[in-house]
Write a protein that holds these residues in place. Structure first.
Motif, PDB file in Angstrom:
ATOM      1  N   LYS A 134     -50.722 -17.251 -14.968  1.00 27.94           N
ATOM      2  CA  LYS A 134     -49.417 -17.871 -15.172  1.00 27.94           C
ATOM      3  C   LYS A 134     -49.516 -18.998 -16.186  1.00 27.94           C
ATOM      4  CE  LYS A 134     -50.224 -20.772 -11.086  1.00 27.94           C
ATOM      5  NZ  LYS A 134     -49.706 -21.166  -9.755  1.00 27.94           N
ATOM      6  N   SER A 157     -40.849 -20.244 -14.951  1.00 29.69           N
ATOM      7  CA  SER A 157     -41.352 -19.585 -13.748  1.00 29.69           C
ATOM      8  C   SER A 157     -41.596 -18.098 -13.950  1.00 29.69           C
ATOM      9  CB  SER A 157     -40.372 -19.787 -12.585  1.00 29.69           C
ATOM     10  OG  SER A 157     -39.118 -19.202 -12.882  1.00 29.69           O
ATOM     11  N   LEU A 166     -45.448 -15.093 -16.131  1.00 32.95           N
ATOM     12  CA  LEU A 166     -46.528 -14.568 -15.311  1.00 32.95           C
ATOM     13  C   LEU A 166     -47.226 -13.434 -16.039  1.00 32.95           C
ATOM     14  CD1 LEU A 166     -44.505 -14.322 -11.967  1.00 32.95           C
ATOM     15  CD2 LEU A 166     -45.886 -16.258 -12.756  1.00 32.95           C
TER      16      LEU A 166
END
Length: 261
Positions: free
Chosen positions: A198, A208, A211
């Motif tokens: 990440k 967020s 990834l």
């Protein structure tokens, strides 16, 4: 601390454990002295208050020298570990041009022989391979990073927009991906398996979603994956540095009609 799955991570874990052991030893000593003083020198009803201006020169010297020696030891151990995990002279088996972009990753794998001279001085314009295959992430696709086990892979880190940070918790390593500067570090995975990766730097609205999946495989499976990317038509003369992807990806923002913003 996660169980390290890389050679570099083993050294980082050793430093972390040693620091905690040393800190605990100092803590136990200090707590012991505090409780000893509380019990041994507690005030009794007949006692007079001792003179408050006395001092003990040997103790004062000890209080000054001991912390300095501790800092020196911690610093030396930290530098020693840093020099190992960031060893510029460590021979590498392959190099991957990694691009962090808002808001996903592109992994460019070199195919063919590696030019060691070009690999020594990573830039946005000079690359060690004559051709590349790649996997680019989008809002609906988490990219895959494949690494051969027991082989040293160097990451050259590029960014076309803001600061990102490439990290894999199982490797115990991470590094900033800075626009206009190609940072790099090397990893030697030791365990075949799947791991999570990440971005460790707050880089924007969809941070967020930055990834990626890490697959540590045998050399044969690694070569087969590169061949799969090549057969899929992803081969390019130079790596994709992400400029064409440095905007909101389709699928991150969608209006009621399903069109990307």
């Amino acid at each position: 601390m996660p169980e390290p799955a890389s050679v570099q991570g083993e050294h980082i874990l050793s430093l972390w454990q040693g620091a905690w052991i040393a800190a605990l030893a100092v803590g136990v000593l200090v707590w012991g002295l505090i409780f000893y003083a509380v019990v041994r020198f507690r005030r009794r009803s007949a006692d007079e208050i001792p003179v408050q201006t006395r001092y003990n020169l040997p103790l004062e010297i000890l209080y000054t020298i001991a912390p300095v020696l501790m800092v020196i030891v911690f610093f030396a151990k930290t530098v020693d570990t840093q020099n190992f995990v960031l060893d510029e002279d460590l021979p590498v088996d392959n190099t991957i041009e990694v691009v962090g972009q808002q808001w996903s990753w592109t992994f460019n794998y070199g195919i063919g022989p590696m030019d060691e001279a070009a690999n020594d001085d990573a830039t946005d314009d000079q690359f060690p391979y004559s051709a590349y295959v790649h996997d680019s992430g989008t809002g609906s696709h988490i990219p895959d990073l494949y690494l051969p086990v027991d082989k040293t892979t160097r990451f050259n880190l590029h960014s076309p927009d803001v600061i990102h940070d490439l990290g894999v918790p199982a490797f115990l390593m991470k590094m900033d991906v800075i626009p206009g500067r190609v940072n790099h570090y090397s990893i030697t995975p030791t365990e075949i398996g799947d791991y999570a990766g990440k971005c460790y730097e707050l880089c924007g609205t969809y941070h967020s979603r930055m990834l990626f999946n890490v697959h540590v495989v045998s050399q044969e499976d690694y070569d087969a994956y590169l061949q799969l990317l090549q057969d899929a038509g992803t081969e390019t003369e130079k790596p994709l540095l992400g400029g064409q992807f440095a905007h909101t990806q389709v699928g991150l923002d969608e209006n009621s009609e399903g069109e990307g913003q």
